[in-house]
Design an enzyme around this catalytic site. Sequence first.
Site, PDB file in Angstrom:
ATOM      1  N   ALA A  18       0.825  -1.222   0.000  1.00  0.00           N
ATOM      2  CA  ALA A  18       0.000   0.000   0.000  1.00  0.00           C
ATOM      3  C   ALA A  18       0.856   1.268   0.000  1.00  0.00           C
ATOM      4  CB  ALA A  18      -0.941   0.000   1.198  1.00  0.00           C
ATOM      5  N   ARG A  42       6.690  -2.196   3.220  1.00  0.00           N
ATOM      6  CA  ARG A  42       7.941  -2.089   3.962  1.00  0.00           C
ATOM      7  C   ARG A  42       8.298  -0.640   4.289  1.00  0.00           C
ATOM      8  NH1 ARG A  42      11.446  -5.274  -0.288  1.00  0.00           N
ATOM      9  NH2 ARG A  42      10.138  -3.853  -1.515  1.00  0.00           N
ATOM     10  N   ARG A  43       7.865   0.316   3.464  1.00  0.00           N
ATOM     11  CA  ARG A  43       8.259   1.720   3.681  1.00  0.00           C
ATOM     12  C   ARG A  43       7.240   2.419   4.581  1.00  0.00           C
ATOM     13  NH1 ARG A  43       9.195   3.021  -2.558  1.00  0.00           N
ATOM     14  NH2 ARG A  43       7.555   1.417  -2.652  1.00  0.00           N
ATOM     15  N   VAL A  65       6.033  -9.118   2.882  1.00  0.00           N
ATOM     16  CA  VAL A  65       5.153 -10.273   2.642  1.00  0.00           C
ATOM     17  C   VAL A  65       5.902 -11.606   2.606  1.00  0.00           C
ATOM     18  CG1 VAL A  65       3.308  -9.012   1.435  1.00  0.00           C
ATOM     19  CG2 VAL A  65       5.254  -9.911   0.116  1.00  0.00           C
ATOM     20  N   TYR A 157       9.292 -13.079 -14.262  1.00  0.00           N
ATOM     21  CA  TYR A 157       8.135 -12.253 -13.886  1.00  0.00           C
ATOM     22  C   TYR A 157       6.861 -12.870 -14.467  1.00  0.00           C
ATOM     23  CZ  TYR A 157       4.847  -8.463 -13.329  1.00  0.00           C
ATOM     24  OH  TYR A 157       3.730  -7.734 -12.992  1.00  0.00           O
ATOM     25  N   VAL A 190       0.366  -0.125 -16.673  1.00  0.00           N
ATOM     26  CA  VAL A 190      -0.155   0.882 -15.744  1.00  0.00           C
ATOM     27  C   VAL A 190       1.031   1.687 -15.220  1.00  0.00           C
ATOM     28  CG1 VAL A 190      -1.635   1.303 -13.762  1.00  0.00           C
ATOM     29  CG2 VAL A 190      -1.818  -0.881 -14.979  1.00  0.00           C
TER      30      VAL A 190
HETATM   31  P1  NDP Z   1       4.624  -0.357  -7.433  1.00  0.00           P
HETATM   32  O1  NDP Z   1       6.081  -0.603  -7.580  1.00  0.00           O
HETATM   33  O2  NDP Z   1       4.113   1.029  -7.588  1.00  0.00           O
HETATM   34  O3  NDP Z   1       4.118  -0.937  -6.021  1.00  0.00           O
HETATM   35  C1  NDP Z   1       4.543  -2.195  -5.581  1.00  0.00           C
HETATM   36  C2  NDP Z   1       4.191  -2.349  -4.117  1.00  0.00           C
HETATM   37  O4  NDP Z   1       4.630  -3.656  -3.687  1.00  0.00           O
HETATM   38  C3  NDP Z   1       4.866  -1.333  -3.218  1.00  0.00           C
HETATM   39  O5  NDP Z   1       3.919  -0.817  -2.317  1.00  0.00           O
HETATM   40  C4  NDP Z   1       5.922  -2.138  -2.463  1.00  0.00           C
HETATM   41  O6  NDP Z   1       6.042  -1.666  -1.148  1.00  0.00           O
HETATM   42  C5  NDP Z   1       5.272  -3.522  -2.444  1.00  0.00           C
HETATM   43  N1  NDP Z   1       6.261  -4.580  -2.213  1.00  0.00           N
HETATM   44  C6  NDP Z   1       7.251  -5.008  -3.019  1.00  0.00           C
HETATM   45  N2  NDP Z   1       7.958  -5.985  -2.400  1.00  0.00           N
HETATM   46  C7  NDP Z   1       7.384  -6.162  -1.176  1.00  0.00           C
HETATM   47  C8  NDP Z   1       7.648  -7.015  -0.075  1.00  0.00           C
HETATM   48  N3  NDP Z   1       8.656  -7.896  -0.090  1.00  0.00           N
HETATM   49  N4  NDP Z   1       6.851  -6.945   1.017  1.00  0.00           N
HETATM   50  C9  NDP Z   1       5.829  -6.070   1.045  1.00  0.00           C
HETATM   51  N5  NDP Z   1       5.533  -5.226   0.056  1.00  0.00           N
HETATM   52  C10 NDP Z   1       6.309  -5.274  -1.055  1.00  0.00           C
HETATM   53  O7  NDP Z   1       3.916  -1.328  -8.495  1.00  0.00           O
HETATM   54  P2  NDP Z   1       2.372  -1.560  -8.902  1.00  0.00           P
HETATM   55  O8  NDP Z   1       1.467  -0.880  -7.968  1.00  0.00           O
HETATM   56  O9  NDP Z   1       2.270  -1.286 -10.333  1.00  0.00           O
HETATM   57  O10 NDP Z   1       2.292  -3.138  -8.719  1.00  0.00           O
HETATM   58  C11 NDP Z   1       1.416  -3.781  -7.816  1.00  0.00           C
HETATM   59  C12 NDP Z   1       1.185  -5.211  -8.280  1.00  0.00           C
HETATM   60  O11 NDP Z   1       0.556  -5.186  -9.564  1.00  0.00           O
HETATM   61  C13 NDP Z   1       2.438  -6.052  -8.459  1.00  0.00           C
HETATM   62  O12 NDP Z   1       2.171  -7.364  -8.024  1.00  0.00           O
HETATM   63  C14 NDP Z   1       2.685  -6.020  -9.966  1.00  0.00           C
HETATM   64  O13 NDP Z   1       3.387  -7.134 -10.410  1.00  0.00           O
HETATM   65  C15 NDP Z   1       1.271  -5.996 -10.475  1.00  0.00           C
HETATM   66  N6  NDP Z   1       1.065  -5.474 -11.827  1.00  0.00           N
HETATM   67  C16 NDP Z   1       1.531  -4.223 -12.193  1.00  0.00           C
HETATM   68  C17 NDP Z   1       1.299  -3.753 -13.469  1.00  0.00           C
HETATM   69  C18 NDP Z   1       1.809  -2.416 -13.965  1.00  0.00           C
HETATM   70  O14 NDP Z   1       1.919  -2.225 -15.191  1.00  0.00           O
HETATM   71  N7  NDP Z   1       2.100  -1.469 -13.094  1.00  0.00           N
HETATM   72  C19 NDP Z   1       0.519  -4.530 -14.429  1.00  0.00           C
HETATM   73  C20 NDP Z   1       0.093  -5.819 -13.949  1.00  0.00           C
HETATM   74  C21 NDP Z   1       0.335  -6.245 -12.689  1.00  0.00           C
HETATM   75  P3  NDP Z   1       7.412  -1.503  -0.316  1.00  0.00           P
HETATM   76  O15 NDP Z   1       8.523  -1.422  -1.323  1.00  0.00           O
HETATM   77  O16 NDP Z   1       7.230  -0.258   0.485  1.00  0.00           O
HETATM   78  O17 NDP Z   1       7.453  -2.728   0.532  1.00  0.00           O
HETATM   79  C1  8X3 Z   2       3.026  -5.627 -15.717  1.00  0.00           C
HETATM   80  C2  8X3 Z   2       2.555  -5.505 -17.112  1.00  0.00           C
HETATM   81  O1  8X3 Z   2       3.167  -5.846 -19.566  1.00  0.00           O
HETATM   82  O2  8X3 Z   2       4.821  -4.791 -18.108  1.00  0.00           O
HETATM   83  O3  8X3 Z   2       2.612  -6.830 -15.170  1.00  0.00           O
HETATM   84  O4  8X3 Z   2       4.385  -7.151 -17.912  1.00  0.00           O
HETATM   85  S1  8X3 Z   2       3.800  -5.848 -18.206  1.00  0.00           S
END
Ligand code: NDP
Ligand code: 8X3
Length: 257
Positions: A18, A42-43, A65, A157, A190
């Site tokens: 979040a 984590r942050r 997580v 990934y 996104v």
């Molecule tokens: P961001 O990088 O903006 O956010 C990722 C979030 O994951 C951060 O809040 C980060 O928090 C958290 N995170 C990463 N590692 C850990 C960990 N070990 N423990 C707890 N929290 C963790 O990316 P998105 O919001 O875009 O991505 C969210 C999800 O959506 C991901 O699973 C991603 O694979 C998926 N997704 C994203 C897409 C895109 O194009 N953006 C498309 C499809 C899927 P912190 O570092 O503070 O812990």
């Molecule tokens: C993130 C979307 O297309 O960069 O899951 O893999 S893509």
Amino acid sequence: MSYGMLDPKSLTVFVTGATSGFGEAIARRFVGAGARVVGTGRRMERLEKLKAELGEALHVAELDVRDYAATEKLLAELPEAFSGVNVVAANAGLALGLGPADTVDLADWHTMIDTNVTGFVNTVRATLPGMIARGRGHVFGLGSVAGDYPYPGGNTYAGTKAFVKQFLLALRSDMLGKNVRVTNIEPGMVETEFSLVRFKGDEGKAADVYANMRGMTANDVAETIFWCATLPEHVNINRLQVMPTDQAFGPFAVHRG
Ligand code: NDP
Ligand code: 8X3
């Protein structure tokens, strides 16, 4: 039995990741509609900032997580008002690198598997018993178009997101009769910090991914999840794939020697 849309005020949402992107937008969307949200990541400084913005309806807690014991402990010690979790957004995840499989850093593969697979199942496993005991729940995974369509450099990934998809489809079977819904949200591009993380802080490379096209926003994804979560209880969206209008499919690649 009610066939109406669910009242968001009846929802207590547990969100991983979040601190940024989708997770942050999910927290805003649900709190804005009257739900209670537990936001983790984590942050901690980012979570405190979000709490200052959203107020008492948001409870924040530091969580990696990958740490199952910490996840269970956090859930067991939630304040009373947040203890009836009935929506889980197992959202935390990341991509690291976009290189060919024979040259990329193996440690990056392990971090993606530890977070997107192990961390993801940790969240689901820790939250399921409470929802089943309370007779109501909804699990969301954040899959991806990468879990369906291969692309160069997607390797691990893409594999982790295919895992999320198949795991959640199987979980649907396990949840039959328990009033726990299961949905895999599968977004395309996104603009969040996703590419900044993938390219390890290289802002230029990250910006290039979304240059001269209309990518989706984190709010678009949060809205999709909000819609699925508030649909009448007898309706389960199994998989929901959502892409920017400006993204589509290409032809197969052919090597001609
Ligand atoms: P961001 O990088 O903006 O956010 C990722 C979030 O994951 C951060 O809040 C980060 O928090 C958290 N995170 C990463 N590692 C850990 C960990 N070990 N423990 C707890 N929290 C963790 O990316 P998105 O919001 O875009 O991505 C969210 C999800 O959506 C991901 O699973 C991603 O694979 C998926 N997704 C994203 C897409 C895109 O194009 N953006 C498309 C499809 C899927 P912190 O570092 O503070 O812990
Ligand atoms: C993130 C979307 O297309 O960069 O899951 O893999 S893509």
